[in-house]
Structures are given as C-alpha cells and as structure tokens.
Design a protein around this motif. Structure first.
Motif, short mmCIF file in Angstrom:
data_model
loop_
_atom_site.label_atom_id
_atom_site.label_comp_id
_atom_site.label_asym_id
_atom_site.label_seq_id
_atom_site.Cartn_x
_atom_site.Cartn_y
_atom_site.Cartn_z
N LEU A 57 48.26 45.28 -10.78
CA LEU A 57 47.75 44.25 -11.68
C LEU A 57 47.71 42.92 -10.95
N GLY A 58 46.87 42.01 -11.42
CA GLY A 58 46.76 40.71 -10.78
C GLY A 58 47.77 39.72 -11.32
N PRO A 59 47.96 38.58 -10.64
CA PRO A 59 48.91 37.55 -11.08
C PRO A 59 48.53 36.91 -12.41
N GLU A 60 47.29 37.13 -12.86
CA GLU A 60 46.86 36.57 -14.14
C GLU A 60 47.43 37.34 -15.32
N ALA A 61 48.00 38.54 -15.07
CA ALA A 61 48.57 39.36 -16.14
C ALA A 61 49.79 38.67 -16.75
N SER A 62 49.98 38.86 -18.04
CA SER A 62 51.12 38.25 -18.72
C SER A 62 52.40 38.99 -18.36
N ASP A 63 53.53 38.37 -18.67
CA ASP A 63 54.83 39.01 -18.41
C ASP A 63 54.93 40.35 -19.12
N SER A 64 54.51 40.38 -20.39
CA SER A 64 54.60 41.63 -21.17
C SER A 64 53.68 42.70 -20.60
N GLU A 65 52.49 42.32 -20.14
CA GLU A 65 51.57 43.29 -19.55
C GLU A 65 52.15 43.88 -18.27
N LEU A 66 52.71 43.03 -17.44
CA LEU A 66 53.31 43.49 -16.19
C LEU A 66 54.48 44.43 -16.45
N LYS A 67 55.32 44.06 -17.41
CA LYS A 67 56.49 44.89 -17.72
C LYS A 67 56.07 46.26 -18.23
N ALA A 68 55.09 46.31 -19.13
CA ALA A 68 54.62 47.58 -19.68
C ALA A 68 53.97 48.43 -18.60
N HIS A 69 53.21 47.77 -17.73
CA HIS A 69 52.54 48.51 -16.65
C HIS A 69 53.57 49.07 -15.67
N TYR A 70 54.56 48.27 -15.35
CA TYR A 70 55.63 48.72 -14.45
C TYR A 70 56.32 49.96 -15.01
N ARG A 71 56.62 49.94 -16.30
CA ARG A 71 57.30 51.08 -16.92
C ARG A 71 56.43 52.34 -16.88
N ARG A 72 55.12 52.17 -17.10
CA ARG A 72 54.21 53.32 -17.03
C ARG A 72 54.17 53.89 -15.62
N GLU A 73 54.12 53.01 -14.64
CA GLU A 73 54.08 53.45 -13.24
C GLU A 73 55.35 54.22 -12.88
N VAL A 74 56.49 53.74 -13.36
CA VAL A 74 57.76 54.42 -13.09
C VAL A 74 57.76 55.81 -13.72
N GLN A 75 57.25 55.92 -14.94
CA GLN A 75 57.19 57.22 -15.61
C GLN A 75 56.31 58.20 -14.83
N GLU A 76 55.17 57.71 -14.35
CA GLU A 76 54.24 58.57 -13.60
C GLU A 76 54.80 58.96 -12.24
N THR A 77 55.79 58.22 -11.77
CA THR A 77 56.36 58.47 -10.45
C THR A 77 57.52 59.46 -10.51
N HIS A 78 57.92 59.85 -11.70
CA HIS A 78 59.03 60.81 -11.82
C HIS A 78 58.69 62.08 -11.06
N PRO A 79 59.64 62.63 -10.28
CA PRO A 79 59.36 63.85 -9.49
C PRO A 79 58.78 65.00 -10.31
N ASP A 80 59.23 65.17 -11.55
CA ASP A 80 58.70 66.25 -12.39
C ASP A 80 57.21 66.06 -12.66
N ARG A 81 56.80 64.80 -12.85
CA ARG A 81 55.38 64.51 -13.08
C ARG A 81 54.55 64.85 -11.85
N ILE A 82 55.09 64.53 -10.68
CA ILE A 82 54.36 64.77 -9.44
C ILE A 82 54.22 66.28 -9.19
N MET A 83 55.32 67.03 -9.36
CA MET A 83 55.25 68.48 -9.12
C MET A 83 54.35 69.16 -10.16
N ALA A 84 54.30 68.61 -11.37
CA ALA A 84 53.43 69.16 -12.41
C ALA A 84 51.96 69.01 -12.03
#
Length: 230
Positions: free
Chosen positions: A172-199
């Motif tokens: 995301l770009g620096p123009e994103a709000s704090d809440s947008e960045l936090k939500a996006h970060y959490r989604r990225e972490v979820q997608e990075t879980h090893p189980d998600r990758i092996m699936a």
C-alpha cells in the motif's frame, strides 16, 4: 512413479548431453499430460532455479544450499537432481519455457506464482546480495507469470528490505490511512501462514519462504508504526 523417480528417468535419458539437450528433453516431458502434475512443478522449478543461479555468471555453493532448503530431496535421488540442476545451469537461455509452464500450472492463482517468485529470490540472495542481472532475470520471470510491476516491486522490496520501502513491502502507498494499513497488514499475515501456502500446492519446504515473508511484513509494519506513532 514418484516425482524424484521421474526426474531420475529424465536424467538417465539425458546421458552425456549438455544444456540444450536437457532443455529439449525436459520441455517434451512437461508437454505430456502428466507434466501438469507435481513432476512438472518440480522439474520446472529446478530448471528455473538453476538458470537463475547462473544469471549473475557464477553459481555459488550458498545458492545450491538455498535451493536444497526449498526441496527435500531423498538421499538416493540427490545425484539425479544435482545432475539436472548442473545441466540446466550451463545456459540461462530458455528459462521462459519453464516460467510459462509454472504459470500454466496455476493460471488463476497469482498467490502461488508469488510464492514461486519468493523461492527464486531466496536462492538469488543466498550469496548475500541480489545482483542486478538476477533482478532482471526475476523481473522477466514475473512478467511471464503475468505479475505486474507493482507485484514484482513488492516482492523485490521484501528481499532487499534493508533499504526497502516499508509501504512497498506491505503493498500500500503512504497515502493509506492507519486503519487501512493495519487491516491490510493483518490480511497479509494471514495469507502468509504456512498452512495457507501449502494449501496452494507448493512443496512443504517452502515454509521457509513463509517465515522470511512474515519477518519482512513484521519489520515493515514496525517501521510504519514508528514513523506514524501508532
């Protein structure tokens, strides 16, 4: 026949041929219906990894070790895999064929293609630096995968994160709000879980990629929080 036994069959058929022979033979194997299986994935990944390692002109021991971290090769098949790797690395030419094969295996799955690109970066940086020629090679692979410049820049930033832009790493770009960045970060972490990758169908050993990616995300988020005071 297992993936590794199939590779042994390929290597036996190669005989004393060089890189051009192995390229033609592997292309024929990948063109067969069974080439769309895990055999196709593994053979294409071996060839792409070998040619990527050669992109800067020198294949280092660190790069070979990094490749072995991504694939747990049975001891009795190590000789065959090593020979296939060594033959493929003799010439960078022809790598687009293997990249296209992997793209065809996952036609609607950009996340898996990013996982594969991460794996190639893992090998590229094994000697301590991602060389300009390797970046060019990986950029071309990403293009064959159908990934756009933003997606490639995000992966690149993760692997050179010492000087990487934390916003690029998160996507995301620096123009994103704090809440947008936090939500996006959490989604990225979820997608990075090893189980998600092996699936997504990549080898279990690619969990190493998940750990590296998570470290990059956490580091980027920490920098952004410190910058914004959130």
């Amino acid at each position: 026949m297992s993936v590794w036994s199939s590779i042994g069959t390929i290597v036996s058929a190669i005989g004393t041929g060089g890189a051009q022979v192995v390229d033609r033979l592997v292309q024929l194997v990948l063109a067969r219906p069974e080439g769309t299986s895990s055999v196709g994935f593994t053979v294409a990944m071996i060839a792409l990894s070998a040619k990527m390692a050669k992109a800067d002109g020198v294949v280092t021991t660190d790069e070979i070790i990094a490749f072995r971290e991504l694939f747990e090769v049975p001891p009795k098949e190590e000789r065959n895999v090593t020979r296939l790797f060594n033959l493929a690395q003799e010439d960078v030419a022809g790598f687009e064929v293997y990249a296209k094969k992997l793209a065809d295996l996952f036609p609607y799955d950009r996340k898996t293609l990013v996982d594969i690109l991460d794996g190639l970066f893992h090998i590229a940086k094994a000697d301590g630096v991602v060389h300009e020629s390797e970046v060019g090679y990986l950029s071309r692979v990403a293009s064959v995968f159908g990934l756009d410049e933003r997606e490639f820049s995000k992966v690149l930033a993760r692997h050179v994160r010492k000087d990487g832009n934390p916003y690029e790493i998160l996507g995301l770009g620096p123009e994103a709000s704090d809440s947008e960045l936090k939500a996006h970060y959490r989604r990225e972490v979820q997608e990075t879980h090893p189980d998600r990758i092996m699936a997504r169908g990549v080898p279990e050993e690619f969990v190493r990629i998940a750990n590296d990616r998570l470290a990059a995300l956490n580091d980027a988020w920490a920098k952004i929080r410190a910058e914004r005071g959130i």
